[in-house]
Motif scaffolding. Structure first.
Motif, short mmCIF file in Angstrom:
data_model
loop_
_atom_site.label_atom_id
_atom_site.label_comp_id
_atom_site.label_asym_id
_atom_site.label_seq_id
_atom_site.Cartn_x
_atom_site.Cartn_y
_atom_site.Cartn_z
N GLY A 1 0.88 -1.26 0.01
CA GLY A 1 0.04 0.03 -0.05
C GLY A 1 0.81 1.19 -0.02
O GLY A 1 0.23 2.46 -0.36
N THR A 2 2.10 1.21 0.43
CA THR A 2 2.92 2.51 0.16
C THR A 2 3.61 2.48 -1.02
O THR A 2 4.27 3.76 -1.25
CB THR A 2 3.98 2.15 1.32
N ILE B 1 0.12 -5.58 5.55
CA ILE B 1 -0.35 -4.24 5.84
C ILE B 1 0.80 -3.56 6.19
O ILE B 1 1.22 -3.86 7.43
CB ILE B 1 -1.72 -4.26 6.32
N PHE C 1 -0.79 1.99 8.16
CA PHE C 1 -2.29 2.04 8.02
C PHE C 1 -2.55 1.43 9.25
O PHE C 1 -3.75 1.64 9.73
CB PHE C 1 -2.44 1.14 7.02
N ILE D 1 -8.75 1.75 4.24
CA ILE D 1 -7.54 1.12 3.50
C ILE D 1 -7.10 -0.22 4.08
O ILE D 1 -7.04 -1.42 3.15
CB ILE D 1 -6.34 1.85 3.61
N ILE E 1 -7.25 -3.82 1.87
CA ILE E 1 -6.20 -4.74 1.77
C ILE E 1 -6.73 -6.00 2.03
O ILE E 1 -6.33 -6.99 1.37
CB ILE E 1 -4.98 -4.15 2.56
#
Ligand code: G
Ligand code: G
Ligand code: MN
Ligand code: NA
Length: 253
Positions: A158-159, A177, A181, A194, A198
């Protein structure tokens, strides 16, 4: 340059060691993430944030990364016998430069063969950026290692810049994750959305989803309620030296 020279010396002098952070799934310790630690005789304890980037730049990460792989495999091979330790998986962080080397697959296989560790208990943690660099080459390496049983985690998910089109082609086991987050998951509705997304994405792709940086029971419960049953974080333990990690596994049984 001094730092690099110190790292070279330190590697030869045995100043590096691996710490292990437990990964908990459905209430029990399933594995460990190996995290590199450097105990310099004069500088003291040097955190990875202060030397990994430099090691990447200078190329020393290749030797350092090889040592990490070998050490993690030696540890895996030693965790036999007692039922709990013998079931653990060990995850190793792989740096982009290390992964891109032509000899990477051979390096991993050599670490496994040299130690006698079971490939199915080894996980490699990759980051998003490195996967997009040469997608076909990446998939090819992953498929080769998967063929021996090695599993792959996508770290800090996610980054980075994951394309969902590539994500579905990568032979992954697991999505992690990012702790960024998780930190405010209870107070920031965007982080919560978020994290949930995920979990849903990973689950629907058939992947295990692991939350990183879980520090409170409330965070853990929120994640669990939303379908994420595997986590790492200070709530159970920071990364520990081998003996303390082993003691924790026995205690936690
Ligand atoms: O505990 P923590 O400070 O260990 O780790 C900080 C960062 O250093 C993390 O992003 C982690 O991925 C990285 N890191 C820790 N150990 C290793 C390692 O063995 N290899 C690589 N490439 N990165 C590592
Ligand atoms: O980038 P990577 O995910 O490999 O690095 C993990 C980093 O997160 C390490 O530096 C590790 O020490 C740190 N870490 C592990 N658990 C927690 C936690 O619960 N809270 C915080 N703030 N950091 C954590
Ligand atoms: Mn990691
Ligand atoms: Na991470």
């Amino acid at each position: 340059a001094q730092l690099e020279a110190d790292m070279r010396t330190g590697l030869a002098a045995g100043q590096f060691e691996l710490y292990y952070q437990p990964k908990v799934g459905h209430g029990s310790i399933r594995g460990a993430e190996a995290l590199l630690r450097w105990r310099h005789p004069a500088r003291g304890f040097v955190p990875p944030s202060e030397f990994i980037a430099q090691a990447e730049q200078s190329g020393l990460i290749l030797q350092l990364g090889q040592w990490v792989l070998e050490e993690a495999c030696r540890q895996l091979a030693q965790w036999t016998g007692p039922p709990l330790l013998s079931q653990l998986s060990v995850a190793v962080n792989v740096s982009p430069r290390q992964f891109r080397e032509a000899g990477f697959v051979a390096q991993v296989l050599q670490a496994l063969a040299g130690s006698g560790a079971d490939a199915r208990r080894l996980r490699l943690e990759l980051t998003e950026g490195m996967l997009l660099h040469d997608v076909e080459g990446t998939i090819d390496k992953m498929v080769q290692l998967r063929g021996y049983g090695v599993g792959f985690s996508l770290d800090d998910f996610g980054t980075g810049y994951s394309s969902l089109a590539y994500l579905k082609r990568l032979p992954l086991h697991e999505l992690k994750i990012d702790q960024g987050f998780v930190r405010d998951v209870l107070t920031d509705p965007n982080d919560a959305a978020i994290a949930r997304t995920i979990v849903a994405l990973g689950t629907s792709l058939g992947l295990q989803v692991v939350a990183e940086g879980v520090e409170t029971e409330a965070q853990r419960q929120f994640l669990e309620k939303n379908g994420c049953h595997v986590w790492q974080g200070y709530l159970l333990s920071p990364p520990l030296p081998r003996e303390r990690f082993e003691a924790l596994v026995q205690e936690h049984a």
